[in-house]
Design an enzyme around this catalytic site. Structure first.
Site, PDB file in Angstrom:
ATOM      1  N   HIS B 323       0.814  -1.214   0.000  1.00 28.04           N
ATOM      2  CA  HIS B 323       0.000   0.000   0.000  1.00 28.04           C
ATOM      3  C   HIS B 323       0.844   1.259   0.000  1.00 28.04           C
ATOM      4  CE1 HIS B 323      -3.103  -2.875   1.236  1.00 28.04           C
ATOM      5  NE2 HIS B 323      -3.961  -2.013   0.737  1.00 28.04           N
ATOM      6  N   GLY B 324       2.029   1.188   0.573  1.00 30.53           N
ATOM      7  CA  GLY B 324       2.850   2.388   0.596  1.00 30.53           C
ATOM      8  C   GLY B 324       4.119   2.174   1.387  1.00 30.53           C
TER       9      GLY B 324
END
Lengths: 421, 465
Positions: B323-324
């Site tokens: 996701h990041g």
């Protein structure tokens, strides 16, 4: 495309079935237990009612026509917010055509009523920022253009190079302006400092950061009001003099911190068709005039304090030069308005006034800009908040602010070759 | 270009009829749809179209190489292909995180070794298309015959799923490209329901909760009372569901209008009684990808109990990192992975009996998921700490309003509403003529336009992944 059977009911079997079964993907001989499952997705192919493409397109056309007629004002407003170009021209043409048709059919009422019920203010036909410009413009030379829409400044249109934002010279206050302001009150928990942080998307991260920091050093009631995609050059889309009045009425702020200008890298056009090419002295004067109007509305003759922050330079050198012009205009405007103050925030977030992606904060290299090369990220906004906080502490008699992060040196300003628009 | 915009409406108004007109001629339809998908992707930044094309060539060439190679070399070629994909992802998504942490660590050790600091622009959807490309080469290694280049290019770039999924497999989509879709059997009613429902979820629930509650509280926790903080935690759970599932619904609906089927991506996730159940209902296409290509790849549950727990935790940490590049995503993944491992341990101890005390289990699962969302949403661990402090100590008046509270309740209640009324309405709607159908759709567009008031719909949360 075969569009013949408009009248055939949706659930009647088509006269000729088209092959629907997908050809299974070819697999090599089995090698292990982890074989992927082939063709899975069309399991519920016949579970819901189906229709023909002709009927589908007809339904969509009806929906689009009805929606365009009833939302004509919204389409025009969207078009006004677009960058000048063919897309904007087409959107505005459709919007204005639909609005004429809607007025003819007397169906503009639902939109107006719903917008009013939702509290959305209708933009005045002639934005106040422009309405008061006529006299100013009549005294200046005009540049005739065929369109009354703002256009991007053509390359090479700059009349003279701008100074770096860091090299801003002090501006002498306008001797005619009454710059004496009443003293600020001492906020208490019962009557806290009402702090409004506003502007375009640049203020999006700054607002919470500044209010967080300020609330640690004194009684503060914070408001953040960002209007993305807006600025002073396009009052036809959003007029900040109208927004400022609404904010004063709604929030009754004691102090207003403003950061905007990220969308103002464009020429300005007045209702008469006159335009000011970005970067020219006349453009700067017009920008200064508009900024001063907003400052006066917010400050109300010094009753409230306005802190207008300098525009951080953009990565794009052309835009960075426009930022410098904006800062000159803001500095001059603030010098002429009681209660308004121009705050230069460029020290910790630039490399001697030049754009930088990274700075060293407390000895740690830290990214302070968003990939678009315009916005500050959270770390950058935090630095700006710490730059503004001592001013608030001093002027509003809050207790001592915590030490600012140590920004020692610029450790890098590289960037990838690709960048977001 | 995002779905609920005038730009996309204009784009789709051209693509939909032309797609159906060319559908009987796949040789024309495929290049047209590929070009349209590249236009869609390039509207944000045309530079990145070349990145997508390069990714397509890289994976297709190596998929063919895997197919041609002798068995003993296939895994090496696969490793090479995956290394390329992961390098792409690593450079664009994780370099800054890696360089910053290495520089901080080495300077703390007194041995400053600064890596070149670069502001790398993140190409939109890079996580989605690299994962799909990786699944393709892994499938080829597992026995799938490589598909034709145009089919693979279209699979990767097909615009309805390109930006934020659902993550589809080549075996799900390419067979649908092989045969023309039937122009007489479009599931338009279902598509309209998905698109209209998605629009309303996004602008009526997700965006209002974000602007009225979640963003202010997560932005300045110190200024809010404990009730506000608590409401914002639950509000964010509703917001992210209504935001992401809205995008997925619209993507599935748009694909349906073009005649294609995507797998379901959400199935009432907040009704889950266990974390395992939650991950069978939340972002199902990602969970499936993580299970099939990561968890099983790590050994799954075939290498003993301890390694099963390790694999679960590792899979979800990597899922969080997907996701990041930030520690809060790693913690979010760790919470889920750890929770799943504990659940599995408990299940093994008690045997595979049906879930006892379902209400209590639901309450536990839902609150654990909401707690994990705090890490997911917070800008930094400092914000998490401040939220915790306010939750325990924050007094004062609440700024929570009744409409916001009602929206949170609505978002949660919608999860438990039976499906029959919606199905019945769908059947009734399908019987109507084009004019009433058009007016119903127009009224949804009207409500959406009025709510956003010409300012445009706020970006979807999953756009940045």
């Amino acid at each position: 495309m075969v569009i013949k059977d408009l009248k055939r009911p949706y659930n009647q079997a088509p006269p000729r079935m088209v092959v629907l079964t997908p050809r299974p993907l070819e697999m090599r001989p089995h090698r292990g237990a982890d074989e992927p499952q082939a063709g899975a997705s069309a399991a519920d192919l016949n579970l819901s009612p189906t229709t023909s493409v002709a009927r589908l397109l007809l339904t969509l056309v009806i929906a689009a026509v009805v929606a365009v007629l009833f939302t004509a004002r919204g389409i025009i407003h969207s078009g006004e917010g677009m960058d000048p170009g063919p897309a904007q021209t087409v959107t505005l043409a459709i919007g204005h055509g639909a609005l004429d048709a809607a007025k003819f059919m007397h169906i503009t009422g639902p939109w107006d009523r719903v917008e009013a019920a939702l509290g959305h203010k209708t933009q005045p036909a002639l934005p106040p920022l422009l309405a008061s410009a006529a006299d100013h413009v009549s005294r200046s030379a005009v540049h005739p253009v065929s369109s009354n829409r703002a256009v991007r400044r053509p390359a090479g249109a700059r009349m003279k190079p701008a100074r770096s934002s860091r090299q801003l010279r002090p501006v002498r206050p306008d001797p005619g302006a009454a710059l004496s302001t009443p003293p600020t009150r001492i906020p208490t928990p019962a009557v806290p400092l009402r702090l409004l942080v506003t502007g375009d998307s640049l203020s999006g991260y700054l607002g919470p950061e500044l209010i967080n920091e300020a609330s640690r050093v004194g009684p503060v009631l914070g408001f953040v009001d960002t209007h993305d995609g807006t600025g002073l050059t396009r009052p036809d889309f959003v007029d900040w003099s109208v927004v400022a009045r609404q904010q004063v009425a709604a929030d009754n702020p004691d102090a207003i911190v403003v950061l905007m200008g990220g969308n103002d890298f464009q020429n300005m056009t007045l209702p008469g068709g006159q335009y000011f090419a970005a970067g020219t002295p006349r453009w700067t004067r017009e920008y200064q005039r508009r900024a001063a109007i907003c400052m006066r509305i917010w400050s109300q003759n010094g009753k409230r304090r306005v802190y207008w922050l300098s525009m951080p330079p953009a990565r794009d050198p052309t835009w960075a030069r426009d930022d410098a012009q904006i800062n000159i205009a803001l500095q001059r405007a603030a010098a002429s308005v009681p209660g308004a103050q121009f705050v230069n925030i460029l020290g910790p977030i630039t490399n001697r006034g030049q754009y930088a992606d990274f700075v060293s904060i407390n000895g740690r290299p830290t990214l302070i800009r968003e990939p678009d090369g315009v916005h500050l990220n959270i770390a950058g906004s935090d630095l700006v908040a710490h730059e503004v906080l001592p001013i608030l502490v001093h002027q509003w008699h809050l207790r001592a602010a915590p030490p600012s992060p140590r920004v020692r040196e610029i450790v890098g300003s590289g960037r990838s070759k690709m960048k977001m628009p | 270009m995002i779905f609920p915009t005038l730009e996309f409406a204009a784009f789709f108004a051209v693509v939909l009829p032309v797609s159906w007109a060319l559908m009987p001629r796949p040789r024309l339809w495929k290049p047209f749809m590929l070009a349209a998908s590249y236009v869609f992707y390039g509207s944000a930044d045309w530079h990145f179209v070349f990145l997508l094309i390069a990714c397509t060539f890289w994976n297709q060439i190596l998929a063919i190489a895997i197919d041609w190679a002798h068995e003993r070399y296939r895994s090496w070629v696969l490793g090479f292909a995956l290394a390329g994909d992961l390098s792409l992802l690593g450079w664009f998504k994780y370099y800054g995180f890696f360089a910053g942490n290495v520089a901080a660590f080495t300077s703390r050790m007194g041995l400053p070794m600064p890596l070149p600091l670069l502001q790398v622009a993140l190409p939109i959807a890079i996580s989605f298309f690299t994962f799909q490309a990786m699944s393709y080469v892994i499938d080829v290694r597992r026995g799938l015959k490589p598909v034709r280049f145009i089919d693979f290019a279209l699979y990767l770039a097909f615009f309805p799923h390109l930006i934020a999924g659902p993550i589809v497999r080549v075996t799900e989509l390419v067979p649908q490209f092989a045969a023309p879709r039937d122009p007489r059997r479009i599931e338009a009613t279902r598509a309209f329901g998905l698109i209209a429902g998605g629009l309303l979820k996004k602008v009526l629930i997700a965006d209002v909760l974000a602007s009225q509650l979640v963003d202010p509280v997560f932005g300045s926790p110190a200024l809010h009372s404990r009730i506000d903080v608590l409401a914002a935690v639950y509000g964010y759970a509703v917001q992210i569901y209504c935001d992401f599932s809205a995008y997925s619904d619209m993507a599935i609906g748009i694909a349906l209008l073009l005649g294609f089927h995507f797998p379901q991506n959400f199935n009432r996730p907040y009704t889950a009684l266990t974390l395992q159940d939650f991950w069978r209902r939340w972002h199902m296409s990602l969970s499936r990808w993580l299970r099939d290509y990561l968890y099983i790849g790590l050994g799954g549950n075939r290498k003993g109990r301890v390694k099963t727990y390790r694999n679960l935790i590792l899979t979800f940490i990597l899922g969080g990192l997907w996701h990041g590049a930030a520690w809060n995503f790693i913690l979010w993944g760790s919470l889920h992975g750890g929770g799943l491992a504990v659940e599995r341990w408990h299940q093994e101890r008690t045997g595979s009996r049906p879930v006892r005390r379902p209400r209590l289990r639901w309450l536990l699962t839902f609150n654990l998921v909401c707690l994990a969302w705090v890490f997911f949403r917070a800008d930094s661990l400092n914000t998490v700490r401040e939220l915790g402090t306010q939750l325990l100590q924050g007094g004062g008046a609440t700024s929570l309003t009744t409409p916001v509270l009602l929206l949170i309740c609505l978002g949660l209640i919608l999860q438990f509403v039976p499906r029959q009324p919606f199905s019945r309405f769908r059947e009734t709607f399908a019987r109507w003529g084009p004019v009433p159908q058009g007016f119903v759709l127009a009224s949804v567009l009207f409500v959406t336009a009025a709510l956003v008031s010409g300012q445009g719909v706020a970006p979807f949360i999953y756009y940045r992944f």
